[in-house]
Each structure stands twice: as structure tokens, then as C-alpha cells.
Design a protein around this motif. Structure first.
Motif, mmCIF file in Angstrom:
data_model
loop_
_atom_site.group_PDB
_atom_site.id
_atom_site.type_symbol
_atom_site.label_atom_id
_atom_site.label_comp_id
_atom_site.label_asym_id
_atom_site.label_seq_id
_atom_site.Cartn_x
_atom_site.Cartn_y
_atom_site.Cartn_z
ATOM 1 N N GLY A 91 0.758 3.274 2.274
ATOM 2 C CA GLY A 91 1.128 3.363 3.685
ATOM 3 C C GLY A 91 2.460 2.678 3.961
ATOM 4 O O GLY A 91 3.299 3.198 4.689
ATOM 5 N N GLU A 92 2.675 1.501 3.362
ATOM 6 C CA GLU A 92 3.945 0.803 3.562
ATOM 7 C C GLU A 92 5.101 1.598 2.989
ATOM 8 O O GLU A 92 6.199 1.590 3.519
ATOM 9 C CB GLU A 92 3.894 -0.596 2.931
ATOM 10 N N SER A 129 0.871 -1.177 0.000
ATOM 11 C CA SER A 129 0.000 0.000 0.000
ATOM 12 C C SER A 129 0.905 1.223 0.000
ATOM 13 O O SER A 129 2.112 1.108 0.221
ATOM 14 C CB SER A 129 -0.872 0.001 1.252
ATOM 15 N N ARG A 166 5.212 4.820 2.901
ATOM 16 C CA ARG A 166 5.471 5.895 3.849
ATOM 17 C C ARG A 166 6.252 5.367 5.048
ATOM 18 O O ARG A 166 7.134 6.033 5.579
ATOM 19 C CB ARG A 166 4.153 6.512 4.302
ATOM 20 N N LEU A 167 5.924 4.139 5.465
ATOM 21 C CA LEU A 167 6.638 3.523 6.587
ATOM 22 C C LEU A 167 8.127 3.390 6.250
ATOM 23 O O LEU A 167 8.988 3.652 7.087
ATOM 24 C CB LEU A 167 6.020 2.150 6.862
#
Lengths: 653, 372
Positions: B198-199, B196, B201-202
Motif C-alpha cells: 500500500g505504501e 506494505s 502504491r501511495l
């Protein structure tokens, strides 16, 4: 902070909150108990209510549902050997053998009590941990994630006991099956045989059902007994299960701890945690062990871990918006729909909501487990019923569960294919968990290895976190060896203590099925090599590695048979394969006539001619099956393969 | 019909005739111009993504409001058909959905892009569908602040040094972003396999990735704190498309230059050069029209008009806009003919342009894209 905690308590201890939570818990139990449904179906049920609800209440309802799914799915895994979701696969290993020994009530009650304890411990850990979890989550780079998958793979060696090469070959096959579909690094297609269904790979639920449930069903069909072969003491098990948990309270606490920590690491799905704790338990507990044949600690360990893991999975979901598990991903969708954006604000401005979530988890775990504990005793009686009577129900449930994975006929055909592998593995004593672990870890191992090399280069493997995990892996691998050396020095007769999951055979054996498997695996290795030879390097290096495991393991097994003068043993499989062919026919019929009609007709015919049941029983069971399927269809707006007959008789909504 | 005649007929004949007439009215309503076809009581929206994903959440949010803005308040059933990065569900809808106005599909950039690239798995055809409402989104590219204090310094650093970018797939939502990096001469090396944004961004927060991209709503909730704490520095936004198909500054980020501004400020670049044209196409179909609610084109014309009127009304409903702003960002939905025109323009990909992007992926990132 204290203020938020108090406000969190205030929010959950209101009548309306508890009522909505009970609604969530009952939905969660419903979708948890019915194999194959899980969080996605539960969410689909709750989502229509969600929009516009007060966030605090809605969160309670969602948490109630999410928290009890790993509790409810225990019923199917213990009673029927059906791993209903990814979190209940290790429970099958010892839970189902216990049920066969007539100890279903014991296994269930200790499973639920462990779930309860695990969930509450997980929530307690989370209460403090969430405030300082950010650095830990950020500390896990792709390199650490990669070596964690290696730790998971090391469990193969732990679980295959004396049959290491068979374990390695099985794991290699699992890795290869897990690599089917799309290469994560380049998006290239591989190993999909040109079948569109396989572009996404085989779903985990289908694989779990095929490898565990199908062989067990067929064995029970052939034996024609009830699931519980030893009928004694069925009623007393309840109390004993509670005592078991009390005696193993240390194990419960440790597994819950492991579960909640592993759960916080995003990307490592909850499916690893039960195998890790199962392997951990089988390695570390003292006293007589018979893991794999009905050791209660093999139920307690994964069950305390998976509820704690569901708590831990909230950390990356709430703090980073990156879900730690499949269910957490769905929960994240619910959060977004409520207008809550995950992020740092969840521990600053919305801390009270975060505590609401955490303690709803704890409360829901207590409610769910209490409810299941009450149910456990009567439901355990099911194992006394002659298997022929419940065979149609279980078969229908397995097909139902498998079809919910992607709602395509491909689910059924891969179920049969994996079922054939499971059957042969079972007959010849090859490790089925090793196959499953390989499959579960394949995508993670590949992606994180590639990402780790890309991001950090080889230097990534010198990070302190990586070294610590590698050390743990080495310990897990060498522990029995060291113990063996020690034991040998002390007393050669104490061999019996080391027996782990598989019966240790002093003399190597071989049989027809072994030969079929070795030849088949070598063939698969060759064909796979042929399939991936042309795609780019980073897309084929991982399948190649799996092929090396698969081919190497299979060759080693063959050599072992040749050189060590193994004794030939009977490995009957023909009758089993005939039953599997029968199941294949059922599927073909179901795709032509429609699932509901086939389930009804199949049950009628089977109960009349095979089980020779009384007509009232036949009618009741058949009606029950039809009512269940149609009820689920309208409740969850599910779809079944609708063939010629279904369209006429049961025109769905 | 006179009373006398009626009396002569047995009652069941009358019932039969009535039934026949009613049935015929329903059948022939498509032909009758004056009669508007009623909106079905139940609408089924196929969402080719899993429950809880971005598109699913959008669909569920929209279903609430679209249902409210239709007069008969139909029940809207969301049918998730995930698989193949949305290709499976879209194929299924294309081959099975009836054009009765009760069946609709919700798609996203990951459905649009494979169609534009002629992925061999794609059997659906956007030219047979028409949009009712579409939601645009914007996004921001940001980098580690250790690379420099201001935009110029960071860009210079990125031109000199190689940095990583966590991406999902080569042909997904990040495709125009990858293209943008190259067009600005930045040495960005994508690491694929993120599940995603999100990953991704992580990976940035861990320090593994040097540069990252987030869509507007995720940027506000998760990147703004990083910017405030001094870890990240925003570089440019993607901008938004105005009614004349020109990319202009994003109202959500009025102080941030758009990629187009930065690119066109470089010497030797023009709006109609190949790279910018291709970027513009993918931006239009993946961002300006990121989420789409579509119906088969051959549904009854009056019914389509009813749906589009409802969408238009919705786009002016302040309550809806307020709620949408919270989730999607300050972008007004695109409806009706405007959406249809934009979609048609965006989805038309000439063979030369397609070949250009395929070659670019091969040369730049070693990715082989199979096209039909």
C-alpha cells in the motif's frame, strides 16, 4: 453527500448498533486499562464475532474498541507511571507527578474530559475533512515526512530545558537503540549483538516501560510510602479537573486539531503526536509552568491530541488502505475481513459506511470517557494505599505488559537493560523523553531520509511543504532563545517564567552517575561504530549519525563539567541498582519456575517479609494476581513463560 | 467376555480395565489401519504475522470455512506469532509443534523466500511440512500514463529512462518483480523500506514512483480507479500457473499480456534459461502458492486424508468460492496432492540457482544477501 450523512446517523442511532458499540467500548476499555495489551488484543477478542456480521454493526463494534483505547490507557500512566501503550507516554510526564501530589483524581478527570473533547473534535473535523483529504495525504511526500521527523526531534531541545547536551546525548542513544535490528534500505542486520531477539529491534512498549515505569517503581519501593505523598484534597480533585479543562479549552481545541491533522499523515505513528503537543504546550502556555513536575496542562495537551489522532488515522486507512497507526492497521484487517476494500470507494459508493465509522468514533469517545470519568474517583483512591502493598501488583503488571510485546524472554531482559538506563537517567537528571523520542523517530527518520533522497534527490528539500515544516522547526527551536533575549532586555529577573520541563539549574553540577553515563555512552558509541563499520554505506550512515549525536553529546557534557567548574552533587544509585538486580532475579526465577507461580510466590514472600502485611491482605492480593493472570490467559489465549512449576500447578487451556 | 466372569470381578476393576482399553485404543489408533483418527476438537493455527495483516486476514477467513467443512466442526484458534518477517513464528512452530494433527501453520511468500534463499535465521524446513490447501494470487505491473499511451511506448520509455519503484525488502514479495524488470531491460530503481505494498502504491500516486505492482485484489480496489482516471496504465500481469507448471494468462486479466509472454517474445530468450528458471521458481512459491495452510508431514495418514478431503470439498463449495472470489480474486484454491507436488517443486532450489540470484542482487542492486 447529505443523504449519506443522514443514512450514517440512521445507522448508528439504532438499538442494535449502540449495543454492539457498547460491547466494543467495554472490550476497548478492558484492553486499554490493562497495560501492554492495546488494540491487538482487543481485535483478537472481537475478530471471532466479526466474520459474517452485518458490516454496519460490525464497524460500530470495531470503532467502539479502537476509539477508547487511548482513553483507557490513561489509568495506568497516571496512577502507576506505566505507559501502557504508545499513545500514553507523554501523559506519564505530568500525570504521575500529579498522582504523587495526591491529585490523581484531578489528573484523571481532566485527562478523560480532554480525551472526550479531543475525540469529538477529531470526529467533527474528520466529517468534512475526509472528503478533501486525498490531496493533503498525497501532498506529503517522503521529503515532508522526513522533515516532520526532524520537527519531532526538535522537541528534544524543547523538553531537555537547560540541559541541552544531556538531551542530545540521550536522543542519540535513543536513535541508536531505534536503529537496532535491520537496515530498512538494504535489509542488512546491524547492532543486534548476534542475538536473534534483537533482529526486530526492541519493542516500543518495552522501552516505554523500562525508561519510565521501572525507575518510578524502584523509587517508590525505596521510599516505602504510598504513591500520593500529600494526602490532602484527594476527593475534591474530580471537580477541579473539569475546571482545568474548561480553563484550557483553547489548548484542548488546538491540540485536538494538531492531533487530527498529524493522524492523517500515514507513516508517522501516533506516538509522535503526544510529544509534539506536549512540547507545544510547554512552549506556548502562559503563566507559571512546571512541566515535568505535575502541570495539568501536560496531561490535557497529549490526551486531547491522542484521541483526535485516532480519528485522523482513519483517513489514510479508509482512503488508501495505508494505516496511520498500529491500531488503525488492525482496524484495516477488520475491514478486509468484513469484505470491505478501502479505497476511493469509501467516499463515493460507501460514504454512508464512512460516516458510520466517523460518528461511531465520536459516540464511542463520549461513552468511553463518561465511563472512565465515573471510575476515576474510586480508582484514584488506589494512590493512597501504602506502596508496599501494591508493589507486587504493579511489578507483575509491568512484567505482564512487557512480555506481551513479542512473547519472548528477550522482552524481559531488554526491560531490565532499558530500566537500568532509565534509572541512571533519572538519578542524574538526563532527559528520559529525549531518549524515547529518539527511539520512536529513528526508523521514520532513517527510512524517509533515504527514500526522499532516492525519490526526489536534493531538490526534494526545496518543496514548499518541506520549507514550511522547517520554518516551524526553527521557530520551535529559537522561540525560547528569542524570548530569553526579549526578557533579558526587559527584565533580568523574569528568568523564572522560562523554566520548562526540567528544573533549570543556575550552577552546573556533576555526580558519579553523570560520569558513569558519559563513560558508558562513549563506550557504546565506540562499540557501535565497530559493529556497523563493515556494512554498506546506506545501511550504516544513519547509525553513524546517531553515534555522532551520542558521542558528541556525551563529550560536550564532559567538557561542560570540566570547564565550567561544576559542583559535585550526591547522585545515589547503588540502592536503586540493587533493587533492579532483585527484579532481574525475579525474571530469572520466573523463566525457570513459570510466570504465574513466580508472581504468586513473589507476592507472598514480598508481602510477608517486606511489607509485613496482615495475612488476609496477603492472601487476597496473591489470589487476585493469580486470578488476573489466569483469567487473561483463558480470555485472550495469552501465553506466559511456563516453567517447571506452572506446568504442574496451572496447566493452561 | 461372558456374564459369569464379569460378575466375579469387583466393579472398580472393570472401570479400570475399560479406562485402560480406551487409553490403548487412542494410543494405538495410529497403527490400526481400519480406524480413522478423529479430528481434534480444537485446532491451533500458528500465523507468523501480526493481527490484521494480509496473511492473518486470509487465515481467519479460511478458519471459518475449514472449520465448517470438517464434520465435527472443530474450534480453530489463531495464534499470531509475529517477528522477523514471519521467520520467528515459523521457527517456533517447527521446533515446538506436535504432530498430533491439532497444530497447523499458515505461511506466505515472505516465509517461503527466506527458506529458498537459506537465510541464516531460518531453522524450519518445508520438506517436513505438507500443505492442506493453498491460495494462489496474481498481480499487475502498471506505470504512470505520462510515459506513453500504449504498452510499447511505455516499455520503450522505461528502457530509456530510469524510474523508481517503491519496494519493501530486497528478498520479499517483490523479488520476482525486480527480476522481471531487469529481464525486460527496464531501468527500474527500487526504493526499499516501504512497510506494505500500500505504501508503494501511495508513492506511485504521489508521483514519486514511476512504476508499481499490486496483487489482484488490491489492484481491483485501488488501481482500477487510477486507470480509469487516466493516471495509470497497466503493463502486464504475472499470469497464473496451470497444472503442467506453465505460466498462462490470468483469468482476472484476460486482455493483459503476462510477463512470460513479453519476456519470451524477446530474441535470445528461452524457457529454460537461468533467469527465467529462477523467476519461475520464485513465482511458483510466492504467487502460485502464496498462502499455505500446512501440517507436519508425520501426522497420522488417515487424519491427513480427512483434512485433504475437507479441503477438496471446500474447493468445490460454490458459497466458499463466491466469498473467496471477493477477497482473493478469481483463483481456485489448490489442494492436497497437487499443492504438495507444486510446493515441493517450487521449494527445491539448486545451489547454482541460489548463487545466481544472490549474485544478481549484489551486482544489480548492491544488496548483500547472507546465506547459510
Amino acid at each position: 453527500m447529505l443523504e449519506s450523512m443522514l443514512s450514517g446517523v440512521g445507522q448508528i442511532l439504532t438499538v442494535s448498533h449502540i449495543l454492539y458499540m457498547c460491547l466494543g467500548v467495554s472490550v476497548g476499555l478492558l484492553v486499554g486499562i490493562i497495560p501492554g495489551l492495546g488494540g491487538i488484543a482487543g481485535m483478537a477478542l472481537l475478530l471471532p464475532f466479526l466474520y459474517g456480521m452485518e458490516p454496519g454493526l460490525a464497524l460500530g463494534m470495531l470503532m467502539g474498541m479502537v476509539a477508547v483505547i487511548p482513553t483507557g490507557d490513561t489509568f495506568a500512566s497516571v496512577l502507576m507511571g506505566i505507559p501502557g501503550s504508545s499513545s500514553s507516554q507523554a501523559t506519564v510526564m505530568d500525570g504521575f507527578p500529579l498522582a504523587k501530589q495526591g491529585q490523581a483524581a484531578r489528573a484523571l478527570s481532566s485527562a478523560f474530559l480532554s480525551s472526550l473533547c479531543g475525540g469529538v473534535i477529531g470526529a467533527l473535523i474528520l466529517t468534512v475533512f475526509i472528503l478533501m483529504a486525498r490531496p493533503l495525504v498525497l501532498g506529503f511526500s517522503s521529503s515532508e515526512l522526513f522533515v516532520l521527523t526532524m520537527l519531532g526531534l526538535a522537541m528534544v531541545a524543547v523538553l531537555s530545558g537547560g540541559q541541552l547536551f544531556k538531551g542530545i546525548a540521550a536522543c542519540g542513544l535513543g536513535l541508536l537503540v531505534g536503529a537496532m535490528g535491520t537496515a530498512p534500505a538494504t535489509g542488512e542486520f546491524r547492532l543486534n549483538l548476534g542475538v536473534e531477539y534483537l533482529f526486530d529491534g526492541i519493542p516500543l512498549v518495552v522501552l516505554g516501560l523500562g525508561i519510565f515505569a521501572i525507575p518510578e517503581i524502584i523509587e517508590l519501593m525505596i521510599q516505602k510510602s504510598s504513591i500520593a505523598r500529600e494526602q490532602a484534597g484527594l476527593g475534591k480533585g474530580w471537580k477541579r479537573g473539569v475546571q482545568d479543562v474548561w480553563q484550557n479549552r483553547g489548548l484542548v481545541a488546538r491540540c485536538a486539531g494538531i492531533g487530527s491533522i498529524i493522524g492523517t499523515i500515514p507513516g508517522l505513528a501516533g506516538s509522535v503526536v503526544d510529544w509534539l503537543t506536549y512540547g507545544y504546550a510547554s512552549r506556548t502556555v502562559k503563566g507559571e509552568k512546571h512541566f515535568g513536575q505535575g502541570d495539568i496542562r501536560g496531561v490535557i495537551a497529549p490526551e486531547s491530541a491522542n484521541n483526535a489522532c485516532a480519528c485522523g488515522a482513519m483517513v489514510p486507512t479508509l482512503l488508501f488502505g495505508v494505516p496511520g497507526s498500529g491500531t488503525a492497521a488492525i482496524f484495516l484487517g477488520g475491514l478486509l475481513l468484513l469484505g470491505l476494500e478501502p479505497g476511493v470507494s469509501m467516499i463515493t459508493t460507501h460514504l454512508d459506511l464512512t460516516y458510520n465509522i466517523i460518528w461511531s468514533l465520536a459516540l464511542a469517545n463520549i461513552l468511553g470517557a463518561a465511563f472512565c470519568l465515573i471510575l476515576a474517583r474510586p480508582v484514584a483512591q488506589l494512590t493512597r494505599v501504602p506502596f508496599a502493598l501494591i508493589a507486587p501488583v504493579i511489578t507483575m503488571l509491568v512484567l505482564f505488559a512487557a512480555y506481551q510485546a513479542t512473547r519472548s524472554l528477550g522482552d524481559w531482559y531488554s526491560l531490565i537493560a532499558i530500566g537500568a538506563i532509565g534509572l541512571l537517567f533519572k538519578q542524574a537528571g538526563w532527559s528520559r523523553p529525549a531518549f524515547l523520542i529518539g527511539f520512536v523517530l529513528a526508523p521514520g527518520a532513517e527510512t524517509y531520509f533515504y527514500q526522499s533522497i532516492q525519490f526526489n534527490g536534493l531538490a526534494g528539500f526545496m518543496r514548499p511543504g518541506v520549507l514550511i515544516i522547517l520554518l516551524i522547526t526553527a521557530l520551535a527551536l529559537l522561540y525560547p532563545l528569542g524570548k530569553k533575549l526579549l526578557a533579558r532586555r526587559r527584565d533580568t529577573a523574569s528568568e523564572k517564567v522560562e523554566t520548562t520541563s526540567v528544573v533549570e539549574r543556575t550552577q552546573a553540577t556533576w555526580g558519579v552517575v553523570d560520569v558513569i553515563l558519559v563513560v558508558g555512552m562513549l563506550l557504546i558509541a565506540a562499540l557501535s561504530w565497530y559493529d556497523v563499520r563493515d556494512i554498506s554505506f546506506i545501511a550504516h550512515v544513519f547509525p553513524m549519525l546517531s553515534i555522532v549525536f551520542l558521542g558528541g553529546g556525551a563529550l560536550a557534557v564532559a567538557l561542560q563539567i570540566r570547564t565550567e567548574g561544576a559542583i559535585r552533587v550526591e547522585q545515589p544509585a547503588l540502592q536503586e541498582l540493587c533493587w533492579l538486580a532483585g527484579l532481574l532475579m525475579v525474571i530469572v526465577v520466573a523463566s525457570v519456575l513459570g510466570f504465574v507461580s513466580t508472581a504468586a510466590l513473589g507476592s507472598l514472600l514480598f508481602l510477608t517479609f517486606v511489607a509485613k502485611a496482615r495475612w488476609l491482605t496477603i492472601v487476597l492480593i496473591t489470589l487476585g494476581i493469580v486470578a488476573f493472570l489466569l483469567g487473561m490467559q483463558s480470555l485472550l489465549s495469552l501465553h506466559y513463560p511456563s516453567g517447571l512449576l506452572d506446568a504442574l500447578v496451572f496447566s493452561g487451556p | 467376555m461372558s456374564d459369569r466372569k464379569k460378575r466375579h470381578r469387583p466393579p472398580y476393576i472393570r472401570v479400570l480395565m475399560l479406562a485402560l482399553v480406551t487409553a490403548m485404543t487412542f494410543q494405538s489408533s495410529q497403527a490400526a489401519d481400519s480406524v480413522t483418527t478423529p479430528v481434534p476438537d480444537t485446532l491451533t493455527w500458528t500465523v507468523p504475522f501480526g493481527v490484521g495483516g494480509g496473511t492473518d486476514v486470509w487465515a481467519r477467513f479460511m478458519s471459518h470455512w475449514v472449520g465448517e467443512s470438517l464434520e465435527n466442526r472443530p474450534a480453530i484458534v489463531i495464534n499470531n506469532v509475529p517477528g522477523g518477517g514471519s521467520i520467528t513464528g515459523a521457527n517456533l512452530f517447527y521446533s515446538r509443534a506436535r504432530s498430533n494433527g491439532a497444530e497447523m501453520i499458515v505461511t506466505s511468500a515472505s516465509t517461503q523466500y527466506p527458506a529458498m534463499l537459506k537465510d541464516p535465521r531460518v531453522r524450519f524446513d518445508y520438506s517436513r511440512w505438507t500443505p492442506i490447501i493453498a491460495a494462489p494470487t496474481g498481480g499487475v505491473v502498471y506505470a504512470q500514463s505520462s510515459m506513453g499511451g500504449d504498452l510499447k511506448e511505455v516499455l520503450e520509455h522505461l528502457r530509456q529512462h530510469e524510474s523508481k519503484f517503491g519496494a519493501q525488502t530486497p528478498t520479499g514479495l517483490e523479488l520476482p518483480i525486480l527480476l522481471a524488470f531487469d529481464m525486460l531491460g527496464l531501468q527500474v530503481d527500487p526504493v526499499f523500506g516501504m512497510r506494505s505494498r500500500g505504501e508503494g502504491r501511495l508513492a506511485f500516486e504521489r508521483g514519486e514512483a514511476g512504476i508499481d505492482f499490486q496483487t489482484t485484489s488490491a489492484y481491483f480496489s485501488s488501481v482500477t480507479p487510477l486507470v480509469k482516471s487516466g493516471q495509470a496504465v497497466p503493463l502486464f500481469s504475472l499470469g497464473v500457473m496451470n497444472d503442467d507448471n506453465v505460466i498462462v494468462r490470468d483469468p482476472a486479466f484476460p486482455d493483459l499480456p503476462t510477463f512470460s509472454e513479453l519476456y519470451l517474445a524477446q530474441p535470445g530468450t528461452r524457457r529454460d534459461d537461468m533467469a527465467y528458471q529462477v523467476y519461475h521458481k520464485f513465482f511458483a512459491s510466492g504467487y502460485a502458492l502464496q498462502k499455505l495452510l500446512l501440517v507436519p508431514k508425520d501426522i497420522d495418514a488417515s487424519l491427513l486424508a480427512t483434512y485433504r478431503d475437507a479441503a477438496k470439498k471446500l474447493a468445490e463449495n460454490p458459497e466458499f468460492l463466491e466469498a473467496a472470489r471477493q477477497r482473493i480474486g478469481p483463483y481456485d484454491p489448490v489442494t492436497g496432492d497437487v499443492a504438495a507436488r507444486q510446493l515441493e517443486a517450487a521449494m527445491q532450489m539448486s545451489q547454482t540457482r541460489r548463487q545466481w540470484i544472490v549474485d544478481w542482487l549484489k551486482q544489480k542492486h548492491g544488496i548483500r544477501v547472507v546465506t547459510q
